[in-house]
Design an enzyme around this catalytic site. Structure first.
Site, PDB file in Angstrom:
ATOM      1  CB  ILE A  63      38.651  38.708  34.935  1.00  0.00           C
ATOM      2  CG1 ILE A  63      38.021  38.983  36.306  1.00  0.00           C
ATOM      3  CG2 ILE A  63      37.782  39.306  33.834  1.00  0.00           C
ATOM      4  CD1 ILE A  63      37.918  40.460  36.655  1.00  0.00           C
TER       5      ILE A  63
ATOM      6  NE  ARG B  47      47.593  33.182  37.332  1.00  0.00           N
ATOM      7  CZ  ARG B  47      48.703  33.251  36.591  1.00  0.00           C
ATOM      8  NH1 ARG B  47      49.014  34.380  35.959  1.00  0.00           N
ATOM      9  NH2 ARG B  47      49.497  32.219  36.471  1.00  0.00           N
TER      10      ARG B  47
ATOM     11  CE  LYS C  53      54.352  50.720  48.714  1.00  0.00           C
ATOM     12  NZ  LYS C  53      54.639  50.578  50.149  1.00  0.00           N
ATOM     13  CG  LEU C  54      48.499  55.795  50.901  1.00  0.00           C
ATOM     14  CD1 LEU C  54      48.754  56.285  52.321  1.00  0.00           C
ATOM     15  CD2 LEU C  54      47.055  55.985  50.508  1.00  0.00           C
ATOM     16  CG  LEU C  55      50.263  60.804  44.487  1.00  0.00           C
ATOM     17  CD1 LEU C  55      50.700  59.961  43.284  1.00  0.00           C
ATOM     18  CD2 LEU C  55      49.300  61.907  44.051  1.00  0.00           C
TER      19      LEU C  55
ATOM     20  CB  VAL D 183      50.012  43.473  26.026  1.00  0.00           C
ATOM     21  CG1 VAL D 183      49.265  42.162  25.848  1.00  0.00           C
ATOM     22  CG2 VAL D 183      49.997  43.936  27.477  1.00  0.00           C
TER      23      VAL D 183
ATOM     24  CG  ASN E 202      41.472  40.419  31.205  1.00  0.00           C
ATOM     25  OD1 ASN E 202      40.672  40.858  32.024  1.00  0.00           O
ATOM     26  ND2 ASN E 202      42.396  39.515  31.518  1.00  0.00           N
TER      27      ASN E 202
ATOM     28  CG  ASN F 155      39.551  51.768  45.556  1.00  0.00           C
ATOM     29  OD1 ASN F 155      39.014  52.089  46.616  1.00  0.00           O
ATOM     30  ND2 ASN F 155      39.705  50.516  45.186  1.00  0.00           N
TER      31      ASN F 155
ATOM     32  CE1 TYR G 283      43.864  48.037  37.945  1.00  0.00           C
ATOM     33  CE2 TYR G 283      42.011  49.058  39.076  1.00  0.00           C
ATOM     34  CZ  TYR G 283      42.526  48.039  38.288  1.00  0.00           C
ATOM     35  OH  TYR G 283      41.703  47.033  37.845  1.00  0.00           O
TER      36      TYR G 283
END
Length: 445
Positions: free
Chosen positions: A218, A216, A294-296, A261, A287, A344, A350
């Protein structure tokens, strides 16, 4: 866009109302369509360079009307700035001011592309100054453009000419509708390697490509784009996405491989499937990815470790398998993110994984080049997907307005177009690079 705002402010009565009220009016971007003209008008060639005639001949070969001056009320489809021989800051004035005078003649969806050289520590100070100055000038110019126009650059390594295959291919990509959401970016051409396609409409003809995370979003868009461009496509995703994956495989006339993967043997399984079903493996698109935001201060080991495992560690392990198999000419494109460049809030895991992808790509370039291949990354910014559609409308609207000139999020197909270019043999002179597809914004997901 996922909502109707772009359509409303560009058509009919609501267009007039939006203009009267002074509402932001993002342009309809000029995206690629098979058979469409490369540019929406003549191209203006500016700057003095030994490469000028070669570039002009290339453009004429693509059926473009090449001009050296603006005449009358001509609407220009593009401007090419030949800045590769500048040696001091004062030499930048004439071509940039000439480009400025031509801006009012730009057609909607026009393209500006510069050719320059990298600023090196071994350069004379004045030479390094003007070369780095070009970077700032083109990025700033991109922020001034409207009507869906973009400005990007091609940086030629010292031994590379503007008519080298990958430089020509990069020019074609940046002029075309394939680069609609690439803005204020530079493609570095490291070597003279590369083979131009017999047909720019089918640059991946005869290739076998694998796309992970293809059920799905991208990933599915990438599969469709590679198929459109001539490749035989193997789509890969976890067993839980089997039905959606089979649907994509049928749509692109390819085969499906249900695979996690993160398995230790994922690389071997991919090679086995591609070679046994299609005879070879030419392209791999990494991909597959997840978010566990979550905040660290509230992050636990499960959230952190799962993101690193899927987004980064799996690529490292699969790449080791691909290198060990010595697949000739294998080209890999990995999905990074602008979050891995600028960070971010709430995405330390991430951003670490995506920043890690960029570092991995840079460090792996020579290993893949040794067997005639290469590896690059694409870093999407704010892309309109099912995930972003769940973001509250006011938040999405603010994010779009942060796009300096395009004022809108990108589409999955915009990411896929950049990947298709980097996966092609024509891009062989580009290796270890990361190309942002972000509308010149660092807002990412």
């Amino acid at each position: 866009m996922a909502d109707k705002y772009l359509e409303l402010v560009n058509f009919g009565v609501t267009k007039k109302l939006a203009k009267t009220l002074g509402l932001p009016r993002p342009a309809i971007l000029r995206r690629y369509a098979p058979g469409a003209p490369l540019l929406p008008g003549p191209v203006l060639l500016l700057g003095e360079s030994a490469e000028a005639q070669g570039i002009a001949d290339t453009l004429l070969g693509w059926g473009l009307d090449v001009r050296r001056h603006v005449t009358g009320d001509t609407k220009l489809g593009g401007i090419i700035l030949l800045l590769d021989e500048l040696g001091a800051p004062g030499e930048l004035s004439a071509p940039m001011l000439a480009a400025g005078d031509a801006l009012r003649h730009l057609a909607p969806g026009a393209r500006i592309v510069s050719f320059s050289r990298p600023a090196l520590g071994t350069d004379a100070p004045a030479t390094a100054a003007v070369r780095q100055g070009i970077d700032g000038a083109i990025r700033s110019l991109a922020r001034e453009l409207r009507g869906g126009a973009t400005a990007n650059g091609i940086v030629l390594n010292q031994e590379v000419t503007a008519t080298a295959p990958s430089a020509v291919a990069a020019l074609h990509f940046l002029l075309s509708g394939r680069s609609a959401y690439v803005d204020g970016q530079f493609l570095s051409i490291e070597t003279r390697k590369g083979t131009l396609p017999a047909n720019f409409e089918k640059p991946l003809a005869g290739k076998v490509a694998v796309v992970t995370g293809a059920a799905r979003g991208i990933g599915a868009a990438i599969a469709h784009t590679l198929h459109r461009d001539g490749a035989t496509v193997v789509v890969v995703d976890v067993p839980a996405a089997g039905d959606a994956l089979a649907k994509v495989a049928n749509q692109v006339a390819g085969t499906a491989l249900q695979l996690d993967v993160t398995r230790a043997d994922a690389g071997a399984k991919i090679i086995e499937h591609a070679v046994s079903r299609h005879g070879k493996l030419d392209i791999v698109i990494h991909n597959a990815g997840i978010t566990r935001d979550k905040l660290l201060a509230n992050m636990d080991a499960a959230r952190w470790d799962s993101v690193i495992a899927v987004n980064l560690a799996s690529q490292l392990a699969m790449n080791e398998a691909f290198l060990a198999a010595e697949l000739p000419g294998l080209r890999i494109v990995s999905l990074a993110s602008t979050s891995g460049i600028a960070g971010n809030r709430g995405q330390t895991n991430y951003a670490a994984s995506k920043g890690g992808v960029i570092g991995m790509v840079r460090a792996s370039a020579s290993d893949f080049a040794a067997n005639g291949g290469g590896i690059n990354a694409v870093a999407p910014g704010f892309i309109e997907t099912e995930m972003t559609a769940r973001i509250p409308v006011p938040t999405r609207a603010v994010a779009r307005m942060l796009m300096p000139s395009l004022m809108q999020g990108g589409l999955p197909g915009d990411v896929a177009e950049a990947i298709g270019f980097l996966a092609s043999d024509a891009a062989a002179g580009i290796n270890g690079s990361t190309l942002r597809v972000c509308g010149q914004s660092m807002v990412g997901a």
